[in-house]
Design a protein around this motif. Structure first.
Motif, PDB file in Angstrom:
ATOM      1  N   GLU A   7       6.005   0.246   7.987  1.00  0.00           N
ATOM      2  CA  GLU A   7       5.368  -0.555   8.983  1.00  0.00           C
ATOM      3  C   GLU A   7       4.951  -1.842   8.766  1.00  0.00           C
ATOM      4  O   GLU A   7       5.163  -2.790   8.995  1.00  0.00           O
ATOM      5  N   LYS A   8       4.081  -1.591   7.483  1.00  0.00           N
ATOM      6  CA  LYS A   8       3.554  -3.012   7.051  1.00  0.00           C
ATOM      7  C   LYS A   8       4.821  -3.918   6.404  1.00  0.00           C
ATOM      8  O   LYS A   8       4.927  -5.238   6.863  1.00  0.00           O
ATOM      9  N   LYS A   9       5.924  -3.125   5.745  1.00  0.00           N
ATOM     10  CA  LYS A   9       6.976  -4.325   5.184  1.00  0.00           C
ATOM     11  C   LYS A   9       7.829  -4.846   6.449  1.00  0.00           C
ATOM     12  O   LYS A   9       7.919  -6.033   6.412  1.00  0.00           O
ATOM     13  N   GLY A  30      -4.110  -8.446   0.482  1.00  0.00           N
ATOM     14  CA  GLY A  30      -4.166  -7.122   0.863  1.00  0.00           C
ATOM     15  C   GLY A  30      -2.627  -6.511   0.705  1.00  0.00           C
ATOM     16  O   GLY A  30      -1.535  -7.203   0.332  1.00  0.00           O
ATOM     17  N   SER A  31      -2.475  -5.312   1.116  1.00  0.00           N
ATOM     18  CA  SER A  31      -1.318  -4.576   0.667  1.00  0.00           C
ATOM     19  C   SER A  31      -0.065  -4.804   1.649  1.00  0.00           C
ATOM     20  O   SER A  31       1.082  -4.665   1.207  1.00  0.00           O
ATOM     21  N   THR A  32      -0.680  -5.273   2.834  1.00  0.00           N
ATOM     22  CA  THR A  32       0.574  -5.836   3.787  1.00  0.00           C
ATOM     23  C   THR A  32       0.999  -7.083   3.566  1.00  0.00           C
ATOM     24  O   THR A  32       2.208  -7.508   3.489  1.00  0.00           O
ATOM     25  N   ASP A  84      -1.686 -13.166   7.266  1.00  0.00           N
ATOM     26  CA  ASP A  84      -2.632 -12.331   6.574  1.00  0.00           C
ATOM     27  C   ASP A  84      -2.676 -11.090   7.368  1.00  0.00           C
ATOM     28  O   ASP A  84      -2.028 -10.783   8.341  1.00  0.00           O
ATOM     29  N   GLY A  85      -3.277  -9.953   6.663  1.00  0.00           N
ATOM     30  CA  GLY A  85      -3.312  -8.580   7.261  1.00  0.00           C
ATOM     31  C   GLY A  85      -4.735  -8.604   7.935  1.00  0.00           C
ATOM     32  O   GLY A  85      -5.476  -9.524   8.177  1.00  0.00           O
ATOM     33  N   ALA A  86      -5.078  -7.439   8.516  1.00  0.00           N
ATOM     34  CA  ALA A  86      -6.266  -7.113   9.367  1.00  0.00           C
ATOM     35  C   ALA A  86      -6.629  -5.592   8.852  1.00  0.00           C
ATOM     36  O   ALA A  86      -5.501  -4.816   8.654  1.00  0.00           O
ATOM     37  N   ILE A  96     -11.180  -7.029  12.595  1.00  0.00           N
ATOM     38  CA  ILE A  96     -12.199  -6.821  11.414  1.00  0.00           C
ATOM     39  C   ILE A  96     -11.265  -7.062  10.208  1.00  0.00           C
ATOM     40  O   ILE A  96     -10.162  -6.577   9.843  1.00  0.00           O
ATOM     41  N   LYS A  97     -11.758  -7.903   9.359  1.00  0.00           N
ATOM     42  CA  LYS A  97     -11.045  -7.980   8.043  1.00  0.00           C
ATOM     43  C   LYS A  97     -12.155  -8.096   7.069  1.00  0.00           C
ATOM     44  O   LYS A  97     -13.374  -7.799   7.194  1.00  0.00           O
ATOM     45  N   GLY A  98     -11.451  -7.853   5.712  1.00  0.00           N
ATOM     46  CA  GLY A  98     -12.483  -7.688   4.517  1.00  0.00           C
ATOM     47  C   GLY A  98     -12.407  -6.558   3.774  1.00  0.00           C
ATOM     48  O   GLY A  98     -13.236  -6.154   3.046  1.00  0.00           O
ATOM     49  N   GLY A  99     -11.509  -5.720   4.394  1.00  0.00           N
ATOM     50  CA  GLY A  99     -11.392  -4.294   3.466  1.00  0.00           C
ATOM     51  C   GLY A  99     -11.030  -4.517   1.991  1.00  0.00           C
ATOM     52  O   GLY A  99     -11.672  -3.594   1.019  1.00  0.00           O
ATOM     53  N   GLY A 100     -10.447  -5.551   1.736  1.00  0.00           N
ATOM     54  CA  GLY A 100     -10.093  -5.961   0.300  1.00  0.00           C
ATOM     55  C   GLY A 100     -11.030  -6.688  -0.196  1.00  0.00           C
ATOM     56  O   GLY A 100     -11.071  -7.525  -1.451  1.00  0.00           O
ATOM     57  N   GLY A 101     -12.265  -7.287   0.655  1.00  0.00           N
ATOM     58  CA  GLY A 101     -13.261  -8.167  -0.188  1.00  0.00           C
ATOM     59  C   GLY A 101     -13.065  -9.641   0.034  1.00  0.00           C
ATOM     60  O   GLY A 101     -13.720 -10.290  -0.551  1.00  0.00           O
ATOM     61  N   PHE A 105     -12.682 -16.318   1.932  1.00  0.00           N
ATOM     62  CA  PHE A 105     -11.898 -17.321   1.740  1.00  0.00           C
ATOM     63  C   PHE A 105     -10.636 -17.095   2.862  1.00  0.00           C
ATOM     64  O   PHE A 105      -9.909 -18.156   3.150  1.00  0.00           O
ATOM     65  N   GLU A 106     -10.211 -15.789   3.115  1.00  0.00           N
ATOM     66  CA  GLU A 106      -9.330 -15.636   4.060  1.00  0.00           C
ATOM     67  C   GLU A 106      -9.720 -16.381   5.600  1.00  0.00           C
ATOM     68  O   GLU A 106      -8.993 -16.919   6.227  1.00  0.00           O
ATOM     69  N   LYS A 107     -11.216 -16.365   5.804  1.00  0.00           N
ATOM     70  CA  LYS A 107     -11.767 -17.155   6.980  1.00  0.00           C
ATOM     71  C   LYS A 107     -11.475 -18.607   6.957  1.00  0.00           C
ATOM     72  O   LYS A 107     -10.824 -19.304   7.898  1.00  0.00           O
TER      73      LYS A 107
HETATM   74  C1  5RP Z   1      -8.703  -8.582   2.826  1.00  0.00           C
HETATM   75  C2  5RP Z   1      -8.389  -8.093   4.071  1.00  0.00           C
HETATM   76  C3  5RP Z   1      -7.020  -7.549   4.368  1.00  0.00           C
HETATM   77  O1  5RP Z   1      -6.160  -8.229   5.019  1.00  0.00           O
HETATM   78  C4  5RP Z   1      -7.277  -6.252   5.189  1.00  0.00           C
HETATM   79  O2  5RP Z   1      -7.966  -5.463   4.363  1.00  0.00           O
HETATM   80  C5  5RP Z   1      -5.886  -5.486   5.241  1.00  0.00           C
HETATM   81  O3  5RP Z   1      -5.601  -4.934   3.974  1.00  0.00           O
HETATM   82  P1  5RP Z   1      -4.370  -4.209   3.834  1.00  0.00           P
HETATM   83  O4  5RP Z   1      -3.054  -4.946   4.341  1.00  0.00           O
HETATM   84  O5  5RP Z   1      -4.179  -3.767   2.601  1.00  0.00           O
HETATM   85  O6  5RP Z   1      -4.532  -2.946   4.635  1.00  0.00           O
HETATM   86  O7  5RP Z   1      -8.906  -8.795   5.148  1.00  0.00           O
HETATM   87  O8  5RP Z   1     -10.043  -8.909   2.408  1.00  0.00           O
END
Ligand code: 5RP
Length: 223
Positions: A7-9, A30-32, A84-86, A96-101, A105-107
């Motif tokens: 799905e991500k791809k 992020g991974s997506t 970008d991902g979320a 909500i973002k920031g799972g990857g920290g 910079f993303e914002k």
């Molecule tokens: C990193 C993010 C990413 O976009 C978010 O965590 C989604 O990551 P992933 O695609 O790995 O699920 O906000 O700060």
């Protein structure tokens, strides 16, 4: 590839279709986004001319590995499309973002962009934000006071094996366990008025398009 990665791809590949010759492209984290940078690298190899702006050291390294050399944001001018991902997104284009920290910079990259495309797998589309812990970036100096103020939100200081998780700016991340966010805007304002809080992972009204990867294709939401 497992279902989630498929799905991500799918979402990532679809987002890259929006990129045209001569554009300046924001690279999320992020991974997506990994799949998007990979696809973009393939198109660049085939002759696509772009300028890229990265939102993290990790994405810069990744872009380089796929033959894209990001330019500093200060030299980039306005970014045409940011991909970008979320971690969670709702149908009101909040997330909500920031799972990857990389939320700060993303914002900044997102706010420098004419169009923001989010790419997510189907599980991340929610009717209400907040199940995913809300990341908040906090300056290390005096962080215990901030932690104390946020106590009611069950904050967890993000750690890694050898100590504190640090963002690319050297800050800490507190993950707030809110369970549900009734109103994102006042929540964001409440957090941002605490001295020591640098930024929150609430992205309100920033995304223009959300591409959701599904097992048999993509769904596109446009604002
Ligand atoms: C990193 C993010 C990413 O976009 C978010 O965590 C989604 O990551 P992933 O695609 O790995 O699920 O906000 O700060």
């Amino acid at each position: 590839m497992n279902q989630k990665d498929t799905e991500k791809k799918l979402a990532a590949d679809k987002a890259v279709e929006f990129i045209e010759d001569g554009m300046t492209v924001g690279l999320g984290t992020g991974s997506t986004v990994f799949f998007a940078i990979k696809k973009l690298g393939e198109r660049v190899k085939q002759g696509l001319k772009i300028k890229a702006v990265s939102s993290s050291n990790a994405s810069t390294d990744l872009a380089r590995s796929f033959g894209i050399e990001p330019v500093p944001i200060e030299d980039a001018g306005v970014i045409d499309i940011n991909i970008d991902g979320a971690d969670e997104a709702d149908r009101f284009f909040n997330g909500i973002k920031g799972g990857g920290g990389a939320l700060l910079f993303e914002k900044i990259v997102a706010l420098n962009s004419k169009k923001n495309i989010w790419i997510i797998d189907s599980e991340k589309l929610v009717s209400r934000l907040g199940k995913y812990p809300l990341p908040v970036e906090v300056i290390p100096f005096g962080y215990k006071r901030v932690l104390d103020i946020l106590r009611k939100y069950s904050p967890a200081v993000r750690m890694k094996a050898d100590g504190f998780f640090k963002t690319d700016s050297g800050n800490f991340i507190f993950d707030l366990h809110l369970n549900k966010i009734e109103e994102p805007m006042p929540m964001d304002a409440e957090l941002k008025q605490i001295t020591g809080v640098v930024e929150t992972g609430l992205f309100i009204d920033i995304a223009d398009t959300i591409i959701i990867g599904r097992k048999d294709g993509t769904e596109i939401l446009n604002k």
